[in-house]
Motif scaffolding. Structure first.
Motif, short mmCIF file in Angstrom:
data_model
loop_
_atom_site.label_atom_id
_atom_site.label_comp_id
_atom_site.label_asym_id
_atom_site.label_seq_id
_atom_site.Cartn_x
_atom_site.Cartn_y
_atom_site.Cartn_z
N GLY A 213 0.83 -1.20 0.00
CA GLY A 213 0.00 0.00 0.00
C GLY A 213 0.86 1.24 0.00
N ALA A 214 0.30 2.34 -0.49
CA ALA A 214 1.03 3.61 -0.55
C ALA A 214 0.04 4.75 -0.49
N GLU A 215 0.26 5.68 0.44
CA GLU A 215 -0.67 6.79 0.61
C GLU A 215 0.07 8.05 1.05
N MET A 216 -0.57 9.19 0.84
CA MET A 216 -0.09 10.48 1.33
C MET A 216 -1.05 10.99 2.42
N TYR A 217 -0.51 11.77 3.31
CA TYR A 217 -1.31 12.38 4.39
C TYR A 217 -0.93 13.85 4.48
N HIS A 218 -1.92 14.73 4.39
CA HIS A 218 -1.66 16.16 4.35
C HIS A 218 -2.19 16.87 5.60
N PHE A 219 -1.30 17.64 6.24
CA PHE A 219 -1.67 18.43 7.40
C PHE A 219 -2.40 19.69 6.90
N TYR A 220 -3.46 20.09 7.57
CA TYR A 220 -4.13 21.35 7.24
C TYR A 220 -3.41 22.53 7.89
N GLU A 221 -3.46 23.68 7.22
CA GLU A 221 -2.93 24.95 7.75
C GLU A 221 -1.50 24.80 8.25
N ALA A 222 -0.67 24.14 7.45
CA ALA A 222 0.71 23.88 7.90
C ALA A 222 1.73 24.21 6.81
N THR A 223 1.35 25.03 5.85
CA THR A 223 2.28 25.36 4.76
C THR A 223 3.48 26.17 5.24
N HIS A 224 3.35 26.77 6.42
CA HIS A 224 4.42 27.61 6.96
C HIS A 224 5.54 26.81 7.62
N LEU A 225 5.35 25.52 7.83
CA LEU A 225 6.27 24.75 8.64
C LEU A 225 7.62 24.51 7.97
N MET A 226 7.62 24.33 6.65
CA MET A 226 8.86 23.92 5.98
C MET A 226 8.79 24.30 4.51
N VAL A 238 13.11 27.63 4.99
CA VAL A 238 12.03 27.89 5.94
C VAL A 238 11.88 26.62 6.77
N LEU A 239 12.09 26.73 8.08
CA LEU A 239 12.06 25.55 8.94
C LEU A 239 11.55 25.97 10.32
N ASP A 240 10.32 25.62 10.61
CA ASP A 240 9.67 26.03 11.86
C ASP A 240 10.08 25.08 12.99
N ILE A 241 10.32 25.63 14.17
CA ILE A 241 10.73 24.79 15.31
C ILE A 241 9.61 23.84 15.75
N ALA A 242 8.39 24.08 15.29
CA ALA A 242 7.24 23.25 15.70
C ALA A 242 7.11 21.96 14.90
N VAL A 243 8.01 21.70 13.95
CA VAL A 243 7.87 20.51 13.10
C VAL A 243 7.83 19.21 13.91
N PRO A 244 8.78 18.93 14.82
CA PRO A 244 8.69 17.68 15.59
C PRO A 244 7.38 17.56 16.38
N GLU A 245 6.94 18.66 16.97
CA GLU A 245 5.69 18.64 17.74
C GLU A 245 4.50 18.32 16.84
N GLN A 246 4.48 18.91 15.66
CA GLN A 246 3.38 18.65 14.71
C GLN A 246 3.38 17.19 14.26
N HIS A 250 0.27 14.31 15.00
CA HIS A 250 -0.45 13.63 13.92
C HIS A 250 -0.05 12.17 13.75
N PHE A 251 0.94 11.72 14.50
CA PHE A 251 1.55 10.43 14.20
C PHE A 251 0.55 9.28 14.20
N SER A 252 -0.32 9.23 15.18
CA SER A 252 -1.29 8.14 15.26
C SER A 252 -2.20 8.12 14.03
N GLY A 340 4.39 21.24 2.97
CA GLY A 340 2.97 21.08 2.62
C GLY A 340 2.00 21.36 3.78
N PHE A 341 2.16 20.86 4.95
CA PHE A 341 3.10 19.85 5.41
C PHE A 341 2.49 18.47 5.13
N SER A 342 3.29 17.46 4.82
CA SER A 342 2.71 16.18 4.46
C SER A 342 3.58 15.03 4.93
N ALA A 343 2.94 13.86 5.00
CA ALA A 343 3.64 12.61 5.30
C ALA A 343 3.34 11.63 4.17
#
Length: 350
Positions: A213-226, A238-246, A250-252, A340-343
């Motif tokens: 399987g293969a999929e993408m996951y997109h965070f909303y309102e997170a274009t500023h992160l990276m 552009v690299l926001d310090i909140a990236v690990p926290e975000q 969303h990890f689960s 994006g931010f995306s996984a």
């Protein structure tokens, strides 16, 4: 019909230095800055969990105030060679010739070139004249897995075909000489240059772990992160310090529903093929998996040996896994994050 990974091969630039040998160049670059700030910058480099890194330029060129045009010209010349080298390596590992590739995806976000790199690779390796091209240019660190997802979709729809995904990056070409922001400094501390190619196949007789399987996951309102800001001096990180926290928050949602949709669980996954975004992101992922018996040792080792090479890095982790004797039936999870931010997620089965 299944889509399988046939081979992965990496290519490294000529210039390399341990982190300890970069410190004198930092002294020159930081001349005139406050002593406390200089110590802070050096501490960031020392604590980045990167022992060695490679570059398409020597250290003098990286830290000199060369123009965007000069650095981009080096990027075009050197990255095209790296792309050729890793594609040749992947073909040799798979026992293939260039004309046996039906689809080529080139991935890079750290420079500009039109025609895109795939056009040069078609000429250099005499690939098929009817090969299908797809350059992926603006997905950052996630694009190595993104490119594999695009190849997977193409091959699912076209049995008996093969695709090459070529990821080539030079984050050192984006270093901003007059930018003393934390984003530019952290980027310089964790990133390095490198290239990798993965060959995928929908030929029935070809061997390798299958993509389940293969999929993408997109965070909303997170274009500023990276991402990158295109300035007069080049690509400014552009690299926001909140990236690990975000990522942690969303990890689960990123992992468990994806595995469930593909009929498995995290407990059944033995091979973790995660993009090493940086020390803090690795720590975040390790904390999530603490107590579960899982490890991301290969991810940490790739960061230590090469640094974060943006889109190519997760393919270095994949190569390390493929070089092992993985027992049939084992499952693997590929995961990368990017602007994006995306996984991006891929589930493998040997």
């Amino acid at each position: 019909m299944s889509v399988k990974i046939q081979s992965v091969a990496k290519a490294l630039p000529a210039y390399t230095r341990p982190t300890s040998e970069i410190m004198p160049y930092l002294d020159l670059w930081l001349a005139g800055q406050e002593e406390r700030f200089v110590k802070k910058v050096k501490k960031i480099f020392e604590n980045a969990a990167v022992d060695q890194r490679y570059s398409i330029m020597n250290a003098e060129e990286v830290f000199n105030n060369t123009s965007f045009e000069e650095k981009n010209n080096i990027y075009i010349r050197e990255c095209t060679e790296l792309g050729k080298k890793c594609l040749q390596g992947a073909l040799e590992k798979a026992g293939l010739k260039g004309e046996e590739i039906d689809y080529i995806i080139t991935v890079s976000c750290t420079g500009f070139m039109i025609p895109s790199m795939d056009a040069y690779l078609i000429n250099a390796l005499q690939l098929r004249q009817d090969i299908v091209r797809l350059p992926v240019t603006e997905m950052g660190c996630a694009a190595g897995v993104s490119g594999m997802i695009y190849a997977y979709q193409f091959l699912k729809a076209n049995p008996g075909k093969r695709a090459a995904v070529v990821a080539v990056e030079s984050p050192t070409a984006t270093f901003q000489h007059n930018d003393y922001s934390m984003a530019n400094i952290v980027s310089a501390a964790i990133f390095g240059d490198g290239a990798a190619c993965v060959i995928l196949s929908s030929h029935e007789d070809d061997k390798g772990p299958a993509i389940v399987g293969a999929e993408m996951y997109h965070f909303y309102e997170a274009t500023h992160l990276m991402g990158f800001h295109l300035s007069n001096t080049g690509l400014q990180m552009v690299l926001d310090i909140a990236v690990p926290e975000q990522i942690a928050s969303h990890f689960s949602d990123i992992i468990y529903p994806f595995l469930e949709r593909n009929g498995t669980t995290m407990e059944a996954v033995n091979q973790l093929i995660f993009h090493p975004g940086g020390r803090k992101i690795i720590q975040t992922v390790e904390e999530i998996f603490s107590g579960s018996g899982k490890n991301i040792d290969d991810t940490k080792e790739v960061l230590r040996l090469y640094g974060n090479m943006s889109s190519a890095t997760v393919l270095y982790v994949l190569e390390r896994i493929l070089d092992k004797a993985i027992p049939p039936g084992d499952k693997g999870l590929m995961l990368s994050f990017g602007p994006g931010f995306s996984a991006q997620r891929i589930l493998l089965q040997w």
